[in-house]
Scaffold this motif. Structure first.
Motif, short mmCIF file in Angstrom:
data_model
loop_
_atom_site.label_atom_id
_atom_site.label_comp_id
_atom_site.label_asym_id
_atom_site.label_seq_id
_atom_site.Cartn_x
_atom_site.Cartn_y
_atom_site.Cartn_z
N VAL A 113 0.87 -1.20 0.00
CA VAL A 113 0.00 0.00 0.00
C VAL A 113 0.90 1.24 0.00
N ILE A 114 0.71 2.08 -1.00
CA ILE A 114 1.53 3.29 -1.12
C ILE A 114 0.83 4.50 -0.49
N HIS A 115 -0.49 4.60 -0.74
CA HIS A 115 -1.24 5.75 -0.18
C HIS A 115 -2.60 5.29 0.32
N VAL A 116 -3.02 5.90 1.42
CA VAL A 116 -4.40 5.77 1.89
C VAL A 116 -4.90 7.20 2.05
N ILE A 117 -5.77 7.63 1.12
CA ILE A 117 -6.16 9.05 1.12
C ILE A 117 -7.65 9.18 1.45
N PRO A 118 -7.99 9.84 2.56
CA PRO A 118 -9.41 10.04 2.87
C PRO A 118 -10.06 10.94 1.81
N GLN A 119 -11.23 10.53 1.30
CA GLN A 119 -11.94 11.37 0.33
C GLN A 119 -12.98 12.23 1.04
N GLU A 120 -13.78 11.58 1.87
CA GLU A 120 -14.76 12.34 2.66
C GLU A 120 -15.20 11.50 3.85
N PHE A 121 -15.74 12.20 4.86
CA PHE A 121 -16.31 11.50 6.01
C PHE A 121 -17.81 11.75 6.03
N ILE A 122 -18.54 10.80 6.57
CA ILE A 122 -19.99 10.94 6.67
C ILE A 122 -20.34 10.71 8.15
N ILE A 123 -21.03 11.69 8.76
CA ILE A 123 -21.44 11.51 10.17
C ILE A 123 -22.97 11.50 10.21
N ASP A 124 -23.54 10.39 10.64
CA ASP A 124 -25.00 10.25 10.72
C ASP A 124 -25.70 10.77 9.46
N THR B 209 1.69 7.14 -19.07
CA THR B 209 0.70 8.22 -19.04
C THR B 209 -0.03 8.07 -17.72
N ASP B 210 0.09 9.08 -16.87
CA ASP B 210 -0.50 9.04 -15.53
C ASP B 210 -1.80 9.83 -15.52
N ILE B 211 -2.82 9.26 -14.93
CA ILE B 211 -4.12 9.93 -14.91
C ILE B 211 -4.59 10.10 -13.46
N ALA B 212 -5.11 11.27 -13.13
CA ALA B 212 -5.69 11.49 -11.80
C ALA B 212 -6.97 12.30 -11.96
N VAL B 213 -8.07 11.83 -11.38
CA VAL B 213 -9.34 12.56 -11.47
C VAL B 213 -9.72 13.06 -10.08
N PHE B 214 -10.02 14.35 -10.00
CA PHE B 214 -10.42 14.96 -8.73
C PHE B 214 -11.85 15.47 -8.84
N GLN B 215 -12.57 15.39 -7.75
CA GLN B 215 -13.91 15.98 -7.71
C GLN B 215 -14.24 16.29 -6.26
N ASP B 216 -14.96 17.38 -6.03
CA ASP B 216 -15.28 17.81 -4.65
C ASP B 216 -14.01 17.93 -3.82
N GLY B 217 -12.91 18.31 -4.43
CA GLY B 217 -11.67 18.54 -3.69
C GLY B 217 -10.90 17.29 -3.34
N SER B 218 -11.41 16.10 -3.69
CA SER B 218 -10.63 14.91 -3.33
C SER B 218 -10.39 14.00 -4.52
N ILE B 219 -9.39 13.15 -4.36
CA ILE B 219 -8.99 12.26 -5.46
C ILE B 219 -10.03 11.16 -5.62
N LYS B 220 -10.44 10.91 -6.84
CA LYS B 220 -11.45 9.87 -7.08
C LYS B 220 -10.88 8.68 -7.84
N GLU B 221 -9.86 8.94 -8.65
CA GLU B 221 -9.36 7.87 -9.52
C GLU B 221 -7.90 8.15 -9.89
N THR B 222 -7.07 7.12 -9.81
CA THR B 222 -5.69 7.27 -10.32
C THR B 222 -5.36 6.04 -11.15
N THR B 223 -4.71 6.26 -12.27
CA THR B 223 -4.31 5.14 -13.14
C THR B 223 -2.97 5.47 -13.78
#
Ligand SMILES: Nc1ncnc2c1ncn2[C@@H]1O[C@H](COP(=O)(O)OP(=O)(O)OP(=O)(O)O)[C@@H](O)[C@H]1O
Ligand SMILES: [Mg+2]
Length: 412
Positions: free
Chosen positions: A124-135, A213-227
């Protein structure tokens, strides 16, 4: 040789060049104070295949950067890429202990989301939090101190082949460097070229290098996809060398000088002189033919990149469009072709968010190197890892433990 402690060094071990960028921490961010580049000879498609050649190139690049910055480089943030990279999203849920989210709850929920089976040969190289959900309240970035009973986390996990990661660490160690951390190259490049607004609205960054070719997709300020795709500028040059029967070095020169992403973008038609192999006479070739050789490969790379974005279901979620970077993004007409293929606005990304010798690094080929430095700055100021954690210890330690477990399971 002074200032060692305030310096952050990014080492981009690319397929065509190895580049060390030295930056100094300032009150407002970082200033680039040194840069060293050297052609890379020991990599294929972003992966080390010849340790000695890679070590020699790293030493040269680092020496050059040391001279320029007048410092001694001992520790670096190194980049990793290659077709072995796998990334996926995961999800975890825990009950909040005291009805107020504390650090231990955040750690537990991330551990819960991380609890997926990772094959033995992957790290495992990275563990990146995208968002938290509380109740049921989603979109929370900083859950600490909030009230609630149920905490959920969505995270992005990036894994790499253990051996590829080890080889990068080994090369750096043999060149006399400690590796503070290994960073996924698309994440580093994105750090250097994307603006906060783009990440917030949704954007796809594509770094077209020499072998990947490196691809990174961001949305709502956080990383969603890397390839990471195992295709890049090297393949364009190779197609030209084969298609026009010319030496690789000449094909590279012709590509940079006359290449266009599509023959449709040619205004008139020129004739170019193409040197032949084996002492034969140079030939006159129409520039249209050169562009026709280049076009299918460029289309392939961009279509594969679009395919990755579609596969992750994010094609409607990138209103900021596409940001192209990496050395090969300098190919004429690439932006127009990308606009046609993605049906979205496209811009060229060059490193920003830095001071100092910024003119020297204002080229798309330095995006990863600058991004590594910015990543290092974020880690050191955010205190996410201890400054002198040496990555190789953990990798080798874990590999040894896995082998021991396997041995006992097999023979006891
Ligand atoms: N003006 C140009 N036109 C077209 N291609 C270019 C131009 N300048 C550089 N390139 C290509 O860019 C590629 C190198 O890009 P870059 O330095 O980003 O790669 P790298 O980081 O070494 O490789 P990778 O990231 O794939 O491991 C080479 O294939 C080179 O031919
Ligand atoms: Mg690169």
């Amino acid at each position: 040789m002074a200032r060692k402690d305030e310096l952050i060094v990014g080492l981009d071990i690319g397929t065509t060049k190895i580049c060390a960028i030295v930056a100094e921490q300032t009150d407002s961010g970082i200033d680039v104070v040194g840069i060293g580049t050297h052609p890379s000879r020991g990599l294929r498609k972003g992966v080390v295949v010849d340790i000695d050649a890679t070590v020699a190139s790293i030493k040269q690049a680092v020496e050059e950067a040391e001279l320029m910055a007048d410092c001694e480089i001992t520790s670096v943030y190194a980049g990793i890429a290659g077709g072995h990279i796998r990334a996926f999203n995961s999800h975890g849920v825990v009950a909040v202990k005291d009805r107020e989210v504390r650090e231990s709850d955040v750690k537990r929920v991330i551990d819960a989301a991380k609890a997926v089976a990772i094959p033995m040969d992957r790290e495992v190289i990275h563990v990146i939090p995208q968002e938290f959900i509380i109740d049921d309240q989603d979109g929370i970035r900083e859950p600490l101190g909030m009230s609630g009973v149920r905490l959920e986390a969505k995270i992005h996990i990036v894994t790499a082949a253990v051996t590829s990661a080890q080889n990068i660490v080994k090369c750096c160690n043999k060149a006399g460097l400690n590796v503070i951390d290994i960073v996924l190259e698309p994440l580093a490049s994105a750090q250097a070229v994307l603006s906060d607004d783009e990440r917030e609205l949704g954007v796809c960054m594509i770094d077209i290098g020499g072998g990947t070719t490196d691809i990174a997709v961001f949305q709502d300020g956080s990383i969603k996809e890397t390839t990471v795709l195992g295709l890049g500028g090297y393949h364009l040059t190779n197609d030209i060398a084969v298609g026009l029967r010319t030496p690789f070095n000449e094909a590279e020169r012709i590509k940079k000088k006359f290449g266009l992403a599509s023959a449709r973008y040619l205004a008139g038609d020129d004739v170019i002189s193409v040197p032949s192999v084996g002492g034969r006479r140079p030939r006159e070739v129409s520039r249209k033919i050169l562009c026709e050789v280049v076009e299918p490969r460029v289309e392939e790379i961009l279509s594969l990149a679009r395919g990755e974005v579609m596969r992750s279901g994010l094609e409607d979620k990138i209103p900021s469009g596409v940001v192209l970077t990496g050395g090969a993004s300098a190919l004429g007409g690439l932006g127009e072709l990308a606009e046609e293929i993605f049906e979205a606005p496209v811009r060229c990304g060059i490193p920003s968010h830095i001071g100092g010798l910024q003119d020297v690094v204002r080229s798309p080929m330095y995006s990863t190197g600058v991004g590594l430095v910015l990543f290092g700055l974020q880690q050191q100021t955010g205190g996410q890892t201890s400054r002198f954690r040496i990555r190789d210890d953990s990798i080798f330690g874990r590999v040894k433990q896995r082998m021991r477990d396997w041995f006992y399971a097999e023979f006891s």
